[in-house]
Design a protein around this motif. Structure first.
Motif, PDB file in Angstrom:
ATOM      1  N   LYS A 127       0.850  -1.183   0.000  1.00 45.76           N
ATOM      2  CA  LYS A 127       0.000   0.000   0.000  1.00 45.76           C
ATOM      3  C   LYS A 127       0.890   1.239   0.000  1.00 45.76           C
ATOM      4  CE  LYS A 127      -3.822   2.001   2.687  1.00 45.76           C
ATOM      5  NZ  LYS A 127      -3.169   3.194   3.253  1.00 45.76           N
ATOM      6  N   PRO A 128       0.650   2.174  -0.921  1.00 47.56           N
ATOM      7  CA  PRO A 128       1.544   3.349  -1.018  1.00 47.56           C
ATOM      8  C   PRO A 128       1.474   4.238   0.222  1.00 47.56           C
ATOM      9  CG  PRO A 128       0.129   3.142  -2.956  1.00 47.56           C
ATOM     10  CD  PRO A 128      -0.387   2.183  -1.947  1.00 47.56           C
ATOM     11  N   LEU A 129       2.566   4.960   0.436  1.00 48.41           N
ATOM     12  CA  LEU A 129       2.651   5.928   1.532  1.00 48.41           C
ATOM     13  C   LEU A 129       2.687   7.328   0.912  1.00 48.41           C
ATOM     14  CD1 LEU A 129       3.409   6.604   4.603  1.00 48.41           C
ATOM     15  CD2 LEU A 129       5.780   6.495   3.823  1.00 48.41           C
ATOM     16  N   THR A 130       1.950   8.267   1.513  1.00 50.35           N
ATOM     17  CA  THR A 130       1.970   9.638   1.004  1.00 50.35           C
ATOM     18  C   THR A 130       2.775  10.523   1.945  1.00 50.35           C
ATOM     19  OG1 THR A 130      -0.146   9.443  -0.130  1.00 50.35           O
ATOM     20  CG2 THR A 130       0.548  11.658   0.475  1.00 50.35           C
ATOM     21  N   ILE A 131       3.677  11.297   1.375  1.00 50.79           N
ATOM     22  CA  ILE A 131       4.439  12.287   2.148  1.00 50.79           C
ATOM     23  C   ILE A 131       4.308  13.619   1.420  1.00 50.79           C
ATOM     24  CG2 ILE A 131       6.692  12.969   3.046  1.00 50.79           C
ATOM     25  CD1 ILE A 131       7.471  10.049   3.154  1.00 50.79           C
ATOM     26  N   GLN A 132       3.869  14.632   2.158  1.00 50.25           N
ATOM     27  CA  GLN A 132       3.713  15.959   1.569  1.00 50.25           C
ATOM     28  C   GLN A 132       4.971  16.776   1.855  1.00 50.25           C
ATOM     29  OE1 GLN A 132       0.076  16.714   3.723  1.00 50.25           O
ATOM     30  NE2 GLN A 132      -1.167  16.294   1.918  1.00 50.25           N
ATOM     31  N   VAL A 133       5.549  17.307   0.809  1.00 42.87           N
ATOM     32  CA  VAL A 133       6.828  17.993   0.906  1.00 42.87           C
ATOM     33  C   VAL A 133       6.632  19.479   0.603  1.00 42.87           C
ATOM     34  CG1 VAL A 133       9.204  18.050   0.058  1.00 42.87           C
ATOM     35  CG2 VAL A 133       7.917  15.895   0.023  1.00 42.87           C
ATOM     36  N   THR A 134       7.117  20.330   1.490  1.00 40.87           N
ATOM     37  CA  THR A 134       7.079  21.771   1.232  1.00 40.87           C
ATOM     38  C   THR A 134       8.498  22.302   1.300  1.00 40.87           C
ATOM     39  OG1 THR A 134       4.945  21.846   2.370  1.00 40.87           O
ATOM     40  CG2 THR A 134       6.009  23.957   1.887  1.00 40.87           C
ATOM     41  N   SER A 135       8.951  22.918   0.214  1.00 36.92           N
ATOM     42  CA  SER A 135      10.273  23.539   0.272  1.00 36.92           C
ATOM     43  C   SER A 135      10.123  24.944   0.841  1.00 36.92           C
ATOM     44  CB  SER A 135      10.926  23.568  -1.113  1.00 36.92           C
ATOM     45  OG  SER A 135      10.188  24.355  -2.019  1.00 36.92           O
ATOM     46  N   LEU A 136      10.964  25.251   1.818  1.00 39.75           N
ATOM     47  CA  LEU A 136      10.952  26.558   2.468  1.00 39.75           C
ATOM     48  C   LEU A 136      12.344  27.161   2.328  1.00 39.75           C
ATOM     49  CD1 LEU A 136       9.103  25.402   5.722  1.00 39.75           C
ATOM     50  CD2 LEU A 136       8.082  26.663   3.823  1.00 39.75           C
TER      51      LEU A 136
END
Ligand SMILES: [Cu+2]
Length: 327
Positions: A127-136
């Motif tokens: 089952k896929p894993l979701t990671i939300q990435v924000t560049s700051l």
């Protein structure tokens, strides 16, 4: 006499240097050439294919350059033929149009095939894993919506599980790149992009921004730690138990330009990633449908309306890359 004696060792030295260069070409320090997942491997195949195809042109051109300079050099008694009237040669036209057309066709076919393949998650039962990435400026924030934990400048993933990285920026645009797992994808304000990656060996992999964003850019590196599913679950529990929460005020402070180390958070403001995307236009890559609701409980329809003035009349689930943010 003396000249030929000097030239021989030089030639041997040059040959030795060239051999050393070729033999060392695949050392572990060349990250792109040592992929540890299906996406990186697919892309390495493309790199090798395009290198081989390019050599079909480069090697004859360089060889001809040397030969022609030598053959037609200005030298008394040079017997090289002078044939100025060859410009209508059918054979030559076919050669120098035909070879590039074939090369571009092969390259285009395989690049297109891989590109469409890599838009989909790597094929597996996991089952896929979701990671939300924000560049700051100048750090990377990672949020795990399924686990409700967040990290700064490092990310843990389970081995053998496809990871859906959702990417945006709350700073100048950057680019998310983990060379051993696969190619880069841009992070842009007001847009959500997606990049599937997967690691099939445990290890710690180097990641870095790949798009210059100012004086702290050199510090925008991060680590991707690939561990077993069990270790990953333990790590999530540990972060939940031992780390502070990321509050909205904390995020506002985090996004100020600064260079920081790594950090872990036991929770983060619900919908923060999507609110960040919507704050500057709310464009989503086709197929990304889970990003429409945010912290304020706003529905997709409400968002569509409130931001319609910023949508340039484009459909929300279309390819929304041709708006004001050009590259
Ligand atoms: Cu863009």
């Amino acid at each position: 006499m003396k000249r030929t004696q000097l030239r021989k060792p030089n030639r041997v030295l040059a040959l030795a240097a060239l051999t050393a260069l070729l033999v060392s070409g695949c050392g572990p320090e060349y990250l792109v050439l040592n992929p540890v997942g299906p996406v990186g491997r697919e892309e390495l195949h493309l790199i090798v294919l395009s290198t081989v195809l390019v050599l079909i042109v480069v090697i004859p051109v360089l060889a001809l350059l040397v030969y022609i300079v030598w053959r037609y050099r200005d030298k008394p008694g040079n017997t090289a033929p002078y044939t100025p009237k060859w410009s209508e040669s059918k054979v030559l036209e076919v050669v120098w149009w035909g070879i590039p057309i074939v090369i571009v066709a092969i390259l285009g076919f395989y690049t297109g095939k891989s590109t469409f393949k890599l838009v989909e998650p790597p094929p597996t039962d996991a089952k896929p894993l979701t990671i939300q990435v924000t560049s700051l400026d100048w750090k990377w924030l990672f949020q795990y919506p399924g686990q409700n934990v967040a990290t700064v400048n490092y990310v843990e993933i389970p081995v053998g599980v496809p990871v859906q990285f959702e990417l945006t920026s709350d700073a100048p645009m950057n680019s998310f790149w983990v060379p051993q797992l696969g190619g880069q994808e841009y992070t842009m304000p007001g847009m959500a992009m997606r990049l599937w990656l997967e690691a099939d060996q445990p290890g710690t992999y180097y990641g870095h921004g790949a798009n210059f964003t100012g004086k702290g850019f050199a510090h925008m590196d991060f680590k991707v730690k690939a561990v077993s599913q069990q270790e990953f679950d333990q790590w999530v529990q540990q972060v939940k138990a031992n780390s502070p929460a990321l509050t909205l005020a904390g995020y506002q402070q985090l996004k100020q330009p600064s260079v920081v180390g790594t950090a872990s958070y036991s929770s983060f403001p619900q919908g923060l990633f999507n609110d960040t995307v919507w704050a500057d236009g709310g464009r989503y890559m086709p197929g990304m449908t889970d990003g429409m609701e945010g912290m304020n409980g706003q529905t997709a329809d409400a968002r569509k309306q409130t931001s319609s003035s910023d949508m340039h009349g484009m459909q929300m689930d279309g390819m929304q890359m041709s708006g004001k943010q050009g590259h």
